[in-house]
Motif scaffolding. Structure first.
Motif, short mmCIF file in Angstrom:
data_model
loop_
_atom_site.label_atom_id
_atom_site.label_comp_id
_atom_site.label_asym_id
_atom_site.label_seq_id
_atom_site.Cartn_x
_atom_site.Cartn_y
_atom_site.Cartn_z
N TRP A 1 -19.25 -16.74 -65.88
CA TRP A 1 -18.82 -18.01 -65.14
C TRP A 1 -17.37 -17.73 -64.93
CZ3 TRP A 1 -14.95 -19.25 -68.67
CH2 TRP A 1 -15.16 -18.85 -69.81
N HIS A 2 -16.34 -16.36 -65.82
CA HIS A 2 -15.19 -16.60 -64.91
C HIS A 2 -15.62 -15.29 -64.09
CE1 HIS A 2 -15.38 -13.24 -67.85
NE2 HIS A 2 -15.12 -14.03 -68.92
N ASN A 3 -15.67 -15.63 -62.52
CA ASN A 3 -15.66 -13.47 -62.01
C ASN A 3 -14.29 -14.41 -60.68
OD1 ASN A 3 -16.87 -16.07 -59.84
ND2 ASN A 3 -18.66 -15.21 -61.58
N GLU A 4 -14.76 -13.02 -59.84
CA GLU A 4 -13.50 -13.55 -58.84
C GLU A 4 -14.36 -14.77 -58.04
OE1 GLU A 4 -11.11 -12.36 -57.81
OE2 GLU A 4 -10.92 -11.09 -59.63
N ASN A 5 -15.34 -14.77 -57.51
CA ASN A 5 -16.05 -16.03 -57.02
C ASN A 5 -15.21 -17.15 -56.80
OD1 ASN A 5 -17.05 -14.82 -55.63
ND2 ASN A 5 -19.24 -14.54 -56.41
N ILE A 6 -14.94 -17.80 -58.51
CA ILE A 6 -14.78 -18.71 -59.23
C ILE A 6 -13.54 -18.95 -58.57
CG2 ILE A 6 -14.54 -20.28 -61.36
CD1 ILE A 6 -17.20 -20.68 -60.69
N LEU A 7 -12.59 -17.62 -58.30
CA LEU A 7 -11.23 -17.79 -59.48
C LEU A 7 -10.53 -18.49 -57.74
CD1 LEU A 7 -10.43 -15.20 -60.66
CD2 LEU A 7 -10.28 -17.87 -61.51
N GLU A 8 -11.40 -17.35 -56.77
CA GLU A 8 -11.51 -18.05 -55.09
C GLU A 8 -11.44 -19.20 -54.79
OE1 GLU A 8 -14.05 -16.29 -51.20
OE2 GLU A 8 -14.06 -15.49 -52.31
N GLU A 9 -12.87 -20.27 -55.37
CA GLU A 9 -13.22 -21.46 -55.18
C GLU A 9 -11.80 -22.13 -55.37
OE1 GLU A 9 -15.64 -23.37 -53.46
OE2 GLU A 9 -16.93 -20.84 -52.85
N ILE A 10 -11.30 -21.68 -56.78
CA ILE A 10 -9.77 -22.21 -56.92
C ILE A 10 -8.90 -22.32 -56.45
CG2 ILE A 10 -8.26 -22.95 -59.01
CD1 ILE A 10 -10.93 -21.61 -60.62
N SER A 11 -9.10 -21.30 -55.57
CA SER A 11 -7.76 -21.05 -54.60
C SER A 11 -7.83 -22.01 -53.41
CB SER A 11 -7.33 -19.69 -53.84
OG SER A 11 -9.10 -19.27 -53.27
N LYS A 12 -9.01 -22.36 -53.57
CA LYS A 12 -9.49 -23.53 -51.99
C LYS A 12 -9.17 -24.60 -52.46
CE LYS A 12 -13.16 -20.60 -50.75
NZ LYS A 12 -14.77 -20.34 -50.47
N LEU A 13 -8.49 -25.27 -53.33
CA LEU A 13 -8.25 -26.68 -54.14
C LEU A 13 -6.85 -26.56 -53.69
CD1 LEU A 13 -10.43 -26.22 -57.53
CD2 LEU A 13 -11.09 -27.34 -55.35
N GLU A 14 -6.85 -28.67 -53.47
CA GLU A 14 -5.56 -29.06 -53.21
C GLU A 14 -4.92 -28.98 -54.37
OE1 GLU A 14 -3.08 -32.99 -51.34
OE2 GLU A 14 -5.60 -32.46 -50.85
N PHE A 15 -3.62 -28.38 -55.31
CA PHE A 15 -3.43 -28.94 -56.35
C PHE A 15 -1.71 -29.94 -56.65
CE2 PHE A 15 -5.49 -25.41 -57.70
CZ PHE A 15 -5.48 -25.50 -59.21
N VAL A 16 -1.21 -30.46 -57.12
CA VAL A 16 -0.37 -31.60 -57.33
C VAL A 16 0.59 -31.44 -58.41
CG1 VAL A 16 -1.60 -33.56 -56.13
CG2 VAL A 16 -1.82 -33.62 -58.53
N LYS A 17 2.01 -31.82 -58.01
CA LYS A 17 2.76 -31.46 -59.09
C LYS A 17 2.34 -32.61 -60.78
CE LYS A 17 7.63 -30.81 -60.35
NZ LYS A 17 8.75 -30.86 -59.31
N ASN A 18 2.70 -31.41 -61.96
CA ASN A 18 2.84 -32.40 -63.08
C ASN A 18 3.21 -31.69 -64.24
OD1 ASN A 18 0.62 -33.54 -64.86
ND2 ASN A 18 -0.17 -31.72 -65.90
N TYR A 19 3.11 -32.48 -65.05
CA TYR A 19 4.70 -32.34 -66.31
C TYR A 19 5.24 -30.67 -66.79
CZ TYR A 19 3.99 -37.65 -66.73
OH TYR A 19 4.41 -38.57 -65.89
N GLY A 20 5.52 -30.26 -66.14
CA GLY A 20 5.73 -28.84 -66.17
C GLY A 20 4.89 -27.70 -65.27
#
Length: 199
Positions: free
Chosen positions: A24-43
């Motif tokens: 479950w922690h492979n390069e394909n998963i990391l690639e899918e995460i890189s496509k997501l939109e991220f927003v600022k949080n506390y820190g």
């Protein structure tokens, strides 16, 4: 002769599962995460989608977490008739000098973190601020902390009311983790004592 003793009462368990070779922690998963939109949080930053495990591409992560939740509720709590299910879930990214302040999770039974990428000497911090809420008797308003090291492939589960944080450190590698909350299904309590709850 005077005898004195100290009894540590009501310890709180934190469950750690290490799966360094898991699929479950492979390069394909990391690639899918890189496509997501991220927003600022506390820190740090978090995924804009905070029901991320409902997305089909992250089903392997959901399945791995659910397996551990099932084991904890059936073996540690000895309540196999109860099922924990994941409610909200989101990705966190911490880069150089990022952190996340101490907090707990309301409206959740058990919370957790799954680590998909970590740096050197990464950790999650657990603390008990209740000791210092009544009166500040410790130096610099500090309260007891436990530093739990984490690495890629780890899943941490803990009572949602336990305070936890991420310390501010210098990083060469992004820390990528998945956080989640849970609730339960099933019947608890005793109908004869008028405490039964069916969920």
């Amino acid at each position: 002769m005077t005898e004195r003793s100290i009894t540590q009462m009501f310890p709180k368990p934190v469950f750690k599962m290490s799966q360094p070779e898991a699929e479950w922690h492979n390069e394909n998963i990391l690639e899918e995460i890189s496509k997501l939109e991220f927003v600022k949080n506390y820190g740090n930053v978090i995924s804009k989608n905070n029901y991320i495990l409902n997305e089909p591409q992250f089903k392997p992560l959901r399945d791995a977490i659910q397996e551990e939740l099932n084991l904890v509720i059936s073996e540690y709590y000895e309540r196999p008739e109860i099922q924990l299910y994941i409610t909200q879930s989101w990705f966190n990214i911490n880069e150089d000098d990022d952190h996340h302040p101490s907090h707990c999770h309301s409206n959740s039974f058990m919370s957790g973190s799954m680590y998909l990428q970590t740096g050197f000497d990464d950790a999650i911090m657990f603390s008990d601020p209740s000791i210092n809420f009544r009166i500040n008797i410790l130096p610099n308003s500090k309260y007891p902390e436990v530093r739990l090291p984490v690495t890629k492939g780890d899943i941490i589960l803990f009572d949602s009311l336990i305070y936890h944080s991420v310390e501010k450190v210098k990083r060469k590698t992004k820390r990528i983790s998945l956080a989640f909350n849970t609730w339960f299904k099933g019947t608890v309590g005793n109908p004869n004592l008028l405490t039964e709850l069916r969920l």
